[in-house]
Design a protein around this motif. Sequence first.
Motif, PDB file in Angstrom:
ATOM      1  N   PHE A   1      -0.683   3.116 -10.583  1.00 13.10           N
ATOM      2  CA  PHE A   1      -1.296   3.025  -9.257  1.00 13.10           C
ATOM      3  C   PHE A   1      -2.794   3.286  -9.373  1.00 13.10           C
ATOM      4  N   ILE A   2      -3.566   2.619  -8.519  1.00 15.87           N
ATOM      5  CA  ILE A   2      -5.002   2.906  -8.435  1.00 15.87           C
ATOM      6  C   ILE A   2      -5.372   3.116  -6.971  1.00 15.87           C
ATOM      7  N   LYS A   3      -6.375   3.946  -6.759  1.00 10.02           N
ATOM      8  CA  LYS A   3      -6.746   4.337  -5.402  1.00 10.02           C
ATOM      9  C   LYS A   3      -7.521   3.220  -4.705  1.00 10.02           C
TER      10      LYS A   3
ATOM     11  N   PHE B   1      -2.890   3.890  -2.190  1.00 12.39           N
ATOM     12  CA  PHE B   1      -2.934   3.358  -3.549  1.00 12.39           C
ATOM     13  C   PHE B   1      -2.302   1.971  -3.603  1.00 12.39           C
ATOM     14  N   LEU B   2      -2.700   1.228  -4.620  1.00 13.33           N
ATOM     15  CA  LEU B   2      -2.135  -0.081  -4.900  1.00 13.33           C
ATOM     16  C   LEU B   2      -1.381  -0.017  -6.226  1.00 13.33           C
TER      17      LEU B   2
ATOM     18  N   ILE C   1       0.862  -1.183   0.000  1.00 13.40           N
ATOM     19  CA  ILE C   1       0.000   0.000   0.000  1.00 13.40           C
ATOM     20  C   ILE C   1       0.899   1.234   0.000  1.00 13.40           C
ATOM     21  N   TYR C   2       0.576   2.204  -0.888  1.00 11.48           N
ATOM     22  CA  TYR C   2       1.424   3.379  -1.073  1.00 11.48           C
ATOM     23  C   TYR C   2       0.647   4.659  -0.786  1.00 11.48           C
TER      24      TYR C   2
ATOM     25  N   ASP D   1       2.410   0.492   3.996  1.00 15.60           N
ATOM     26  CA  ASP D   1       1.877  -0.716   4.656  1.00 15.60           C
ATOM     27  C   ASP D   1       1.713  -1.799   3.603  1.00 15.60           C
ATOM     28  N   SER D   2       1.103  -2.901   4.005  1.00 13.58           N
ATOM     29  CA  SER D   2       0.742  -3.970   3.072  1.00 13.58           C
ATOM     30  C   SER D   2      -0.606  -4.517   3.496  1.00 13.58           C
ATOM     31  N   VAL D   3      -1.250  -5.246   2.607  1.00 18.53           N
ATOM     32  CA  VAL D   3      -2.538  -5.866   2.957  1.00 18.53           C
ATOM     33  C   VAL D   3      -2.330  -6.864   4.083  1.00 18.53           C
ATOM     34  N   GLN D   4      -1.231  -7.612   4.026  1.00 19.74           N
ATOM     35  CA  GLN D   4      -0.931  -8.558   5.095  1.00 19.74           C
ATOM     36  C   GLN D   4      -0.718  -7.820   6.418  1.00 19.74           C
ATOM     37  N   GLY D   5      -0.136  -6.631   6.354  1.00 21.46           N
ATOM     38  CA  GLY D   5       0.065  -5.835   7.556  1.00 21.46           C
ATOM     39  C   GLY D   5      -1.247  -5.430   8.199  1.00 21.46           C
ATOM     40  N   VAL D   6      -2.253  -5.164   7.374  1.00 23.05           N
ATOM     41  CA  VAL D   6      -3.591  -4.855   7.898  1.00 23.05           C
ATOM     42  C   VAL D   6      -4.158  -6.070   8.632  1.00 23.05           C
TER      43      VAL D   6
END
Length: 252
Positions: free
Chosen positions: A215-217, A205-206, A164-165, A173-178
């Motif tokens: 990148f997309i929001k 963004f991803l 995640i940017y 962050d990252s999705v796994q971090g969430v």
Amino acid sequence: MTTQNIYQQAVRDIYEAIAGETAVKTIKAQYNAVIEGRTATHETDVYWEFTDGDITYKTIIQAKEQVSLGELFTFLRIVRDIPGQVMGVIVTQPVYKKDIKDMAANAGIILYELFAPLAADVWEPVIGNVQINVDKAWVKEAKEQAGLGDELIQMNANPKYTFIYDESGNCVDSVQGVFDHYGKQSNAPADKLQTVVHTFAKSVFLQTNHELVPFIKLDNITFDLEFVNTNQMPGEEMLTQVLDKTLKYFGH
């Protein structure tokens, strides 16, 4: 849970799994069973009689905290007093004496060895039903500006490697971090299955695999969160091992 109860519970879990067994046909399944042998009546924790369509097998299962040679001889007499293709199973702690292990193997007795857990309960988070939701209006406008029309924009499908940017392109962050954040914050034993909707205070963004829209929001991430006691071995798994060893012993 005391050490003794660990093995008793394992036997109970095996018995409860019998109802869902489809590889063979169950003829009879009893808990705290009383069995008529050739010379005497015997009591055992579980009695399971089943057929593979050709042969009928009988399995008697007993929980024992420890197994001595004397107890093994006693159990063997029960196994041999019951007519038919009979397999004995003792659910117990690890056995390190070679004479006991050899005798059990030669006599058709499975020593199902379980290690007592170091703690009564160990809860681990399990994530499921993950949905990564992008800001559709933002994506539509970005695609129109790039002249892409309805062209699909691919993202990394593996949450562990989906980063995640922020607006400056810095990884925050990252999705796994969430997932990990919620796994650490929840009161594990008290929580049942819950659906989490994670939103972001700032625009994030991803990364994509598209040159024109790199990148997309991201709008939000939703997922199911449940905690599982990892010290509980599924009864289905234990039953499958008992079944496989029984059939192999009798040359199936």
